[in-house]
Design an enzyme around this catalytic site. Structure first.
Site, mmCIF file in Angstrom:
data_model
loop_
_atom_site.group_PDB
_atom_site.id
_atom_site.type_symbol
_atom_site.label_atom_id
_atom_site.label_comp_id
_atom_site.label_asym_id
_atom_site.label_seq_id
_atom_site.Cartn_x
_atom_site.Cartn_y
_atom_site.Cartn_z
ATOM 1 N N HIS A 269 0.818 -1.222 0.000
ATOM 2 C CA HIS A 269 0.000 0.000 0.000
ATOM 3 C C HIS A 269 0.851 1.271 0.000
ATOM 4 O O HIS A 269 0.516 2.256 0.663
ATOM 5 C CB HIS A 269 -0.929 -0.006 1.231
ATOM 6 C CG HIS A 269 -2.044 -1.020 1.153
ATOM 7 N ND1 HIS A 269 -3.259 -0.772 0.551
ATOM 8 C CD2 HIS A 269 -2.105 -2.294 1.593
ATOM 9 C CE1 HIS A 269 -4.033 -1.858 0.625
ATOM 10 N NE2 HIS A 269 -3.362 -2.798 1.257
ATOM 11 N N ASP A 332 -0.832 -5.044 5.945
ATOM 12 C CA ASP A 332 -1.809 -5.888 5.236
ATOM 13 C C ASP A 332 -1.485 -5.989 3.749
ATOM 14 O O ASP A 332 -0.857 -5.107 3.175
ATOM 15 C CB ASP A 332 -3.217 -5.300 5.419
ATOM 16 C CG ASP A 332 -3.318 -3.923 4.772
ATOM 17 O OD1 ASP A 332 -2.446 -3.084 5.074
ATOM 18 O OD2 ASP A 332 -4.222 -3.710 3.949
ATOM 19 N N GLU A 333 -1.964 -7.089 3.136
ATOM 20 C CA GLU A 333 -1.975 -7.239 1.676
ATOM 21 C C GLU A 333 -0.639 -6.926 1.019
ATOM 22 O O GLU A 333 -0.579 -6.264 -0.012
ATOM 23 C CB GLU A 333 -3.083 -6.347 1.083
ATOM 24 C CG GLU A 333 -4.464 -6.768 1.550
ATOM 25 C CD GLU A 333 -5.566 -5.851 1.089
ATOM 26 O OE1 GLU A 333 -6.655 -6.368 0.790
ATOM 27 O OE2 GLU A 333 -5.347 -4.624 1.037
ATOM 28 N N ALA A 334 0.447 -7.415 1.636
ATOM 29 C CA ALA A 334 1.778 -7.165 1.062
ATOM 30 C C ALA A 334 2.062 -8.238 0.007
ATOM 31 O O ALA A 334 3.040 -8.989 0.089
ATOM 32 C CB ALA A 334 2.832 -7.181 2.159
#
Ligand code: IFG
Length: 522
Positions: A269, A332-334
């Site tokens: 992100h 998150d969401e790496a």
């Protein structure tokens, strides 16, 4: 405009005349037990207290902040002077705020409210408890009390005693400033809204792929390039908070016993940061600015030293303007970071948060890193078990519960809801209410749960009206799970108290979703 469409579609709209019904001339005193969140103990008596033009607000100097806010809340609708005094004149009807030696049971946030014919008293060990007692008192007065202009109503409060203590110490709300920037005024309005339900923290998501939303002196291009107009989703909702604005919000929140938690999401992100500083990518090439809503495509360069200088500078500057105990570092969401690099990154960054005097708070993926046992994980998974989280909890990590299929307020209410997303499923009021943070996830016992938080992501939410439509009436459900005891968890009681609360949102100008699951009083 399009928000209301979903209300009409849901068939819950009421004729306007009904919605703006004038305050009733007299009413049976509102029951002590009607408060949101449900109080710990309620002992009604058969007396009532009537607020009138002689009433004074009595408080020690140390509680002036609470007393002044109480006066400010009651003066417009009553038209009474309600002077704040150190000591009430003998025999004057008073609302008395008293701190200190209120008993260990009340802790730092609990309170005892006594309503007698002669007056009201709120006792607590600390001002936070007085403030929570004041929120309860506001709900025991007729809904007309929230009007901004003088109303002719019968300002009586039901007599008796309430003793109230929170189940969890962490009761959070969340605003995504990155996808759409919400102004300081909108953030303050949301702080007013959430503090009525004894929420005590507000997590601000201040950077993501689309935009960077907080001034960082040592990396000025973050806001100069990635904080300007056009950096929100679909090119709408750019902007950023200067440090002065951030400090002002922190102060405003603190006055309402809400702690601000800033989040800089890493190592994923990060597209906005890399647009501003290409040296933060592995190949040194600036990526294109992004205003779509894809996730998982960006990653800091784990092998470059400049990455850790950047991270440390950001953590240092945020810690210096954040009095609260937590800094949230995302995690998150790496999906563009290899699992090994992810752990390497967290092992270097989590201790940096500690170096600057804060406790690291991160999405539950951080539990893959050994250093996370000294951090707090925000559980956003829709699963009821997670091996990494359970292992880290067994080694001391604490958890804040934000299951996306229960607590994500950006999820649509149902298929008719125009705003919001639905990847975690539809969340009607009962879905948000009918779960227990202390037992939801295997391997995460109540002793490891600090509390709850209700994220509100802003891919589709552009202004405070959108925010309030999605937050209310589901935020009170999460607030009750955080505050009230598990023994008092009762859907029929909650839905009745919520239905009776509707007129208050009408008076406050909050455009809430009239869920068909609730019998709305008006
Ligand atoms: N998941 C992403 C958010 C946001 C959300 C919208 C987390 C921790 C979906 N990560 O939730 O950035 O896009 O519901």
């Amino acid at each position: 405009m399009y928000r209301r469409l979903s209300v009409l579609l849901a068939g819950a709209a009421l004729p306007l005349a009904l919605i703006s019904a004038p305050a009733q001339a007299s009413h049976p005193a509102i029951q002590l037990g009607s408060v949101l969140p449900a109080p710990t103990e309620v002992h009604p008596s058969n007396t009532t207290f009537r607020l009138d033009s002689h009433t004074v607000i009595e408080a020690p100097r140390s509680a002036r902040n609470v007393a002044d806010q109480l006066a400010k809340a009651l003066r417009p609708a009553t038209g009474y002077r309600l002077p704040v005094v150190d000591r009430a004149p003998h025999g004057a009807p008073a609302i008395s705020l008293e701190t200190g030696h209120a008993g260990a049971r009340l802790g730092s946030e609990g309170y005892q409210l006594d309503v007698r014919k002669s007056g009201v008293s709120i006792r607590a060990n600390a001002n936070a408890g007085l403030f929570h007692g004041v929120q309860t008192l506001r709900q025991l007065l007729p809904a007309a009390i929230d009007a901004s202009r003088r109303q002719h109503a019968d300002w009586t409060v039901a007599g008796g005693q309430i003793v109230d203590v929170p189940r969890f110490g962490f009761r959070g709300a969340f605003l995504d400033e990155a996808r759409h920037f919400h102004t300081p005024g909108e953030i303050k309005r949301y702080i007013d809204d959430i503090s009525r339900f004894k929420i005590n923290s507000l997590h601000l998501h201040l950077a993501d792929d689309q935009g960077w939303r907080i001034q960082i002196d040592s990396w000025p291009k973050l806001t100069k390039i990635s904080g300007g107009a056009g950096t929100g989703v679909d090119g709408v909702g750019g902007g950023y908070l200067t440090k002065a604005q951030y400090k002002d919000i922190v102060r405003y929140a603190a006055d309402r016993y809400v702690t601000i938690i800033p989040e800089i999401d890493m190592p994923g992100h990060v597209n906005a940061a890399q647009v501003a500083y290409p040296e933060l990518t592995c190949d040194g090439v600036a990526p294109e600015p992004r205003t779509d809503t894809d996730v998982g495509y960006s990653s800091l360069c784990i092998g470059k030293e400049i990455t850790y200088k950047f991270v440390e500078d950001v953590i240092r500057e945020l810690a210096a303007i954040t009095p609260g105990p937590y800094l949230h570092i995302g995690g998150d969401e790496a999906h563009a970071t290899t699992p090994a690099d992810y752990v390497t990154f967290q092992q270097r960054v989590l201790p940096l948060v500690k170096k600057y005097g804060k406790t690291a708070y991160g999405w539950n993926e951080i539990s893959r890193a050994p250093a996370a046992t000294k951090a707090v994980a925000q559980y956003w998974s829709t699963d009821t078990s997670n091996a990494d989280v359970a292992a880290a909890v067994a080694n001391g990590m604490k958890v804040v519960m934000s299951p996306a299929n229960k607590a994500y307020l950006d999820m649509k209410y149902d298929r008719n809801t125009v705003l919001g997303l639905s990847w975690a499923g539809f969340i009607e009021v009962r879905t948000a209410y009918d779960w227990d943070p202390g037992t939801l996830v295997t391997g995460v016992p109540e002793s490891a749960v600090l509390g709850v938080e209700a994220p509100l992501w802003s891919e589709t939410l552009r202004d405070i009206g959108d925010i309030e439509f999605m937050a209310f009436p589901r935020l009170p459900a999460i607030a009750e799970l955080g505050w009230s005891s598990a023994d008092d968890h009762d859907w029929e009681s909650f839905r009745a108290r919520l239905g009776a609360y509707g007129p208050r949102w009408v008076q406050q100008g909050v455009d809430f979703y009239r869920s068909p699951q609730i019998d709305w009083a008006s």
